[in-house]
Design an enzyme around this catalytic site. Sequence first.
Site, PDB file in Angstrom:
ATOM      1  N   ASP A   1      -8.146   3.829   1.012  1.00 34.92           N
ATOM      2  CA  ASP A   1      -7.213   4.221   2.075  1.00 34.92           C
ATOM      3  C   ASP A   1      -8.002   4.685   3.305  1.00 34.92           C
ATOM      4  OD1 ASP A   1      -5.256   5.258   3.642  1.00 34.92           O
ATOM      5  OD2 ASP A   1      -4.389   6.550   2.092  1.00 34.92           O
TER       6      ASP A   1
ATOM      7  N   CYS B   1       0.873  -1.189   0.000  1.00 31.91           N
ATOM      8  CA  CYS B   1       0.000   0.000   0.000  1.00 31.91           C
ATOM      9  C   CYS B   1       0.900   1.226   0.000  1.00 31.91           C
ATOM     10  CB  CYS B   1      -0.988  -0.039   1.161  1.00 31.91           C
ATOM     11  SG  CYS B   1      -0.248   0.018   2.806  1.00 31.91           S
TER      12      CYS B   1
ATOM     13  N   ARG C   1      -3.385  -0.613   5.405  1.00 30.65           N
ATOM     14  CA  ARG C   1      -3.979  -1.667   4.583  1.00 30.65           C
ATOM     15  C   ARG C   1      -3.083  -2.893   4.409  1.00 30.65           C
ATOM     16  NH1 ARG C   1      -5.190   2.241  -0.324  1.00 30.65           N
ATOM     17  NH2 ARG C   1      -3.273   3.112   0.566  1.00 30.65           N
TER      18      ARG C   1
END
Length: 153
Positions: A119, A3, A9
């Site tokens: 996100d 990420c 994440r």
Amino acid sequence: MVCLGNICRSPLAEGAVRAHLDRSGLDWVQVDSAGTGGWHAGEPPDHRSIAVAAGAGVDIRAQRARKLRAADFEHFDWLLCADRSVLRDVRAMAPSSRPAQAALLLEWAGMGDGAEIPDPYTGGSEDFRRVWAMVDAAAAGIVERLSAGRPSS
Ligand code: 4NP
């Protein structure tokens, strides 16, 4: 699992895939996570990621953020990316000898063409719960796909 910051994440994706692998007996698979940015290098995952994983019985506290490095393109068969922007950056970082091994994580897991993990960094705990649900479902798809055989690329 890649990420942007490697604190929200991809640590969740690493934890989910690791948990599914532990149950599957696929002992040849190595999983790790990294970020395209290095701002949080050396830090543990965001406390909201730690909490949502813990709620599912997965301990990600020992993970430490790091930036994606050139060696990752040699060492790993696949770099599975949280969203298109990460995928674009990963492809830009790829050595010309290994251009084709990056993909969207959810897409690779069979969860839909172009599917992205939003996100959650500036969001709330609900956003982190949503990310966990996505990566936990994706982990099942990833392990199922890997069970079909070792990647040849
Ligand atoms: P992640 O979330 O990419 O899921 O780890 C982010 C964490 C930190 C930042 C951006 C996204 N940041 O800009 O510091």
